[in-house]
Each structure stands twice: as structure tokens, then as C-alpha cells.
Design an enzyme around this catalytic site. Structure first.
Site, PDB file in Angstrom:
ATOM      1  N   ARG A  98      44.570  24.041  45.880  1.00 13.43           N
ATOM      2  CA  ARG A  98      43.692  24.042  47.054  1.00 13.43           C
ATOM      3  C   ARG A  98      42.701  25.191  46.992  1.00 13.43           C
ATOM      4  O   ARG A  98      41.521  24.997  46.747  1.00 13.43           O
ATOM      5  CB  ARG A  98      44.543  24.111  48.328  1.00 13.43           C
ATOM      6  CG  ARG A  98      43.792  23.660  49.594  1.00 13.43           C
ATOM      7  CD  ARG A  98      42.901  24.729  50.192  1.00 13.43           C
ATOM      8  NE  ARG A  98      43.623  25.920  50.595  1.00 13.43           N
ATOM      9  CZ  ARG A  98      43.029  27.017  51.062  1.00 13.43           C
ATOM     10  NH1 ARG A  98      41.713  27.060  51.176  1.00 13.43           N
ATOM     11  NH2 ARG A  98      43.745  28.088  51.393  1.00 13.43           N
ATOM     12  N   ASP A  99      43.169  26.423  47.175  1.00 16.92           N
ATOM     13  CA  ASP A  99      42.260  27.562  47.239  1.00 16.92           C
ATOM     14  C   ASP A  99      41.669  27.897  45.876  1.00 16.92           C
ATOM     15  O   ASP A  99      40.647  28.592  45.792  1.00 16.92           O
ATOM     16  CB  ASP A  99      42.989  28.784  47.805  1.00 16.92           C
ATOM     17  CG  ASP A  99      42.040  29.793  48.421  1.00 16.92           C
ATOM     18  OD1 ASP A  99      40.852  29.476  48.574  1.00 16.92           O
ATOM     19  OD2 ASP A  99      42.485  30.907  48.749  1.00 16.92           O
TER      20      ASP A  99
ATOM     21  N   HIS B  22      48.396  36.187  52.270  1.00 13.17           N
ATOM     22  CA  HIS B  22      47.464  35.460  51.405  1.00 13.17           C
ATOM     23  C   HIS B  22      46.340  36.441  51.064  1.00 13.17           C
ATOM     24  O   HIS B  22      45.502  36.751  51.905  1.00 13.17           O
ATOM     25  CB  HIS B  22      46.913  34.234  52.131  1.00 13.17           C
ATOM     26  CG  HIS B  22      45.902  33.462  51.333  1.00 13.17           C
ATOM     27  ND1 HIS B  22      46.232  32.344  50.604  1.00 13.17           N
ATOM     28  CD2 HIS B  22      44.567  33.654  51.140  1.00 13.17           C
ATOM     29  CE1 HIS B  22      45.154  31.869  50.007  1.00 13.17           C
ATOM     30  NE2 HIS B  22      44.130  32.661  50.324  1.00 13.17           N
TER      31      HIS B  22
ATOM     32  N   HIS C 104      43.266  38.172  48.429  1.00 10.42           N
ATOM     33  CA  HIS C 104      42.259  37.955  47.398  1.00 10.42           C
ATOM     34  C   HIS C 104      42.021  39.258  46.642  1.00 10.42           C
ATOM     35  O   HIS C 104      42.230  40.349  47.181  1.00 10.42           O
ATOM     36  CB  HIS C 104      40.956  37.443  48.016  1.00 10.42           C
ATOM     37  CG  HIS C 104      41.028  36.002  48.421  1.00 10.42           C
ATOM     38  ND1 HIS C 104      40.032  35.096  48.153  1.00 10.42           N
ATOM     39  CD2 HIS C 104      41.994  35.298  49.059  1.00 10.42           C
ATOM     40  CE1 HIS C 104      40.370  33.900  48.616  1.00 10.42           C
ATOM     41  NE2 HIS C 104      41.563  34.004  49.171  1.00 10.42           N
TER      42      HIS C 104
ATOM     43  N   CYS D  16      36.880  31.481  48.965  1.00 11.49           N
ATOM     44  CA  CYS D  16      36.413  30.715  50.118  1.00 11.49           C
ATOM     45  C   CYS D  16      34.920  30.424  49.987  1.00 11.49           C
ATOM     46  O   CYS D  16      34.113  31.349  49.898  1.00 11.49           O
ATOM     47  CB  CYS D  16      36.677  31.486  51.413  1.00 11.49           C
ATOM     48  SG  CYS D  16      36.000  30.702  52.892  1.00 11.49           S
TER      49      CYS D  16
ATOM     50  N   ASN E 254      41.670  34.509  44.152  1.00 12.60           N
ATOM     51  CA  ASN E 254      42.967  34.866  44.716  1.00 12.60           C
ATOM     52  C   ASN E 254      43.663  35.902  43.832  1.00 12.60           C
ATOM     53  O   ASN E 254      43.279  36.130  42.688  1.00 12.60           O
ATOM     54  CB  ASN E 254      43.855  33.622  44.792  1.00 12.60           C
ATOM     55  CG  ASN E 254      43.319  32.589  45.746  1.00 12.60           C
ATOM     56  OD1 ASN E 254      43.573  32.644  46.935  1.00 12.60           O
ATOM     57  ND2 ASN E 254      42.575  31.622  45.227  1.00 12.60           N
TER      58      ASN E 254
END
Length: 314
Positions: free
Chosen positions: A17-18, A208, A210, A241, A250
Site C-alpha cells: 500500500r504505502d 508508522h 518515514h 505520501c 517508509n
């Protein structure tokens, strides 16, 4: 000092996903499935697989349903991100275990990210929560820009506390504190986590992070010291993002596993297999990935010393 005796952490892989959402070139569905299946085989027990989001907003994830259907999950928990009620309705029709919703601490970022005010997003999350409960799915809420916003700057932890309090009134108790653009530092992470865990002792928190400014692993370690046991990371350190300036990759999955395992903190993930999957991902994507351990190998690796070699390293 950090007490690491018998300590264990749980790492969720967010590559699907990310990670993939930032890739401009289309990744064929079968390749996405193969990559995630490879990650699962390393021992990862939870993945944020994809997002049921508008194809116009994130074209790379338009095959969400097909990807979910192709995963060999075994006992791995499958989570998907949904931006709204429609996404939740689509997600619960597939073989998933959890739904992740997202809301920004920053009003400005929330409007950029999901095109809603915070009040509107809270109403949307209430609807998503109802759908999740009706279908027996767990709901987690990611708090984007927890540690600062590129539009609004830094803010006190009480701003985060206020938002969490409003969400707990909806009987939501699982939150991911998200450093969306890598603005956090270890001291801040420790303070925010310690404060919020004290304010909400019955709630569950994960991190979460980065690695935008190279502090991802140090922030992760600060989280462990403050009592966090669950983290997100992406293979090779890919992702970010698309709706926030400067939101690069990430925290790297294999680098995170390497750090923890070298410290005696158990992850349950096979690092050598994971390094192989990272190299495979680099080959698939066709560019050099940010991850470091995939380049240098584990720090315990030794080499044959050549007699004629004279070291000039410092």
C-alpha cells in the site's frame, strides 16, 4: 537504559500500500502478488496489502480486489486502507482481516489527503467503523502528521490527544501514530508516545514512520523505549505520501529487522530471506532502493582477509 530481555516487536509490512502507491510505472498485478507472497514467506505476520481507493486518486492500486484475491496469506493478517465508506464497503467483500482508516491531525493535510475537514472525516470514520463491526473486521485508525505537518508545522501533543479522544468516543481503540513526512525526532517520539500511552492506557498504539530525514530507525528505537511494540515498515524503504510535500520512503523493513535482531529483540522474520526479497524488488522496480542492509549484508557477516591488503579505513 532499554531492557531488551525477551523483548519482541511486531512489524507490519506496508509495501503493497504505502510502498507501491508512489510508483509511477505500472506494476503488473501478478508481480505485486508475487512480491507480497515473498514477504509473507519470510515470517511477516501482518501486511497492509493495498487500498480500496479511487483509481483516479491512486492509479497504481486500482487492482486492489485482484491483489487481495491472489495472496497466499496462511496465518498472516491482511489489512487494507480505505479512505471512505465506499472503500470500506468494497473491502469487506474480500478476504481481509482488518480495515485501516486514516485521518490527519492537521486540518490542512486532511483536506489535501482525503479532501475533507476533520469533522467530516470523523463522521466518515464512524460509518467505516459501523461497516467493519457489521462484518466482524477490526478497525485501526492511522493518525497522519502526528508529529508535524508540512503545511502547519509542529504542534503540541495535546492536539493529537484531542483528536484521539474524539475517536475513542466512537469506540475506536487502535491507533497508528504516523510521521507522514518524516518530521519527527527521537526525543519528540519518546515524549509523544509516553504522553499518549499515559493519557489512553486502554488503547493500542503503533508507529508508522518515514525516513525522510534519515531518522527513521532512531525514531523507531525511541518508540520501543517508550513502550511501543508494533511498527510499520516497507521492503527496501520504498513509498511515501503523494499528497504531502517531501514525504519520501517508509522506514526500511529489512533494516528494521536487522537493527532489532542485532539488539536481541525478536521479530520472528527471516532476515536473509528478506534481503533476497528486497533485491528482487529492486530488480522489479528497476532502480536502486534506499535500504542499506540489502547492499552491505548483515553486520555479523565476515570476510576472508587477504594477506596483501592494507586497511586504510577509519
Amino acid at each position: 537504559m532499554l531492557d531488551i530481555q525477551k523483548q519482541k516487536v511486531f512489524i507490519t509490512d506496508v509495501t503493497g500500500r504505502d510502498g507501491f502507491q508512489m510508483e509511477k510505472d505500472w506494476i503488473p498485478t501478478e508481480q505485486k502478488i508475487a512480491i507480497i507472497n515473498g514477504i509473507i514467506r519470510t515470517g511477516v505476520k501482518r501486511v497492509e496489502l493495498t487500498s480500496f481507493v479511487s483509481p483516479k486518486a491512486v492509479p497504481q492500486l486500482k487492482d486492489a480486489k485482484e491483489v487481495v484475491g491472489g495472496i497466499e496469506k496462511g496465518d498472516t493478517q491482511i489489512a487494507v486502507l480505505v479512505p471512505n465508506k465506499k472503500g470500506a464497503e468494497m473491502a469487506v467483500e474480500t478476504e481481509i482481516d482488518e480495515i485501516n482508516a486514516v485521518i490527519s491531525v492537521s486540518e490542512t493535510h486532511n483536506k489535501k489527503n482525503v479532501r475533507k475537514t476533520l469533522d467530516q472525516s470523523i463522521q466518515e470514520i464512524s460509518s467505516i467503523n459501523r461497516i467493519a463491526k457489521e462484518h466482524g473486521k477490526k478497525l485501526n485508525v492511522g493518525l497522519a502528521t502526528t508529529f508535524g505537518c508540512p503545511f502547519e508545522g509542529l504542534y503540541p501533543v495535546q492536539k493529537v490527544e484531542e483528536l484521539i479522544r474524539r475517536l475513542t468516543e466512537l469506540e475506536i481503540n487502535s491507533f497508528a501514530l504516523s510521521d507522514t513526512t518524516g518530521m519527527a525526532n527521537p526525543q519528540q517520539v519518546f515524549y509523544f508516545v509516553e504522553y499518549l500511552k499515559s493519557a489512553f492506557p486502554e488503547e493500542t498504539f503503533s508507529l508508522h514512520l518515514h525516513n525522510t530525514r534519515g531518522m527513521g530507525l532512531s525514531n523507531m528505537l525511541a518508540g520501543v523505549q517508550a513502550g511501543i511494540e508494533a511498527f510499520d515498515a516497507a521492503l527496501g524503504g520504498i513509498g511515501g505520501c503523494p499528497f504531502a510535500p517531501g514525504a519520501t520512503g517508509n522506514v526500511c523493513l529489512e533494516d528494521s529487522v536487522h537493527m532489532f535482531e542485532q539488539m536481541g529483540i525478536i521479530t520472528g522474520i527471516d532476515l536473509e530471506l528478506l534481503i533476497g526479497e528486497a533485491k528482487n524488488l529492486e530488480s522489479v522496480l528497476g532502480y536502486t532502493l534506499p535500504g542499506q542492509v540489502m547492499k552491505s549484508g548483515q553486520s555479523t557477516k565476515t570476510y576472508q582477509a587477504r594477506k596483501e591488503s592494507v586497511s586504510k579505513c577509519h
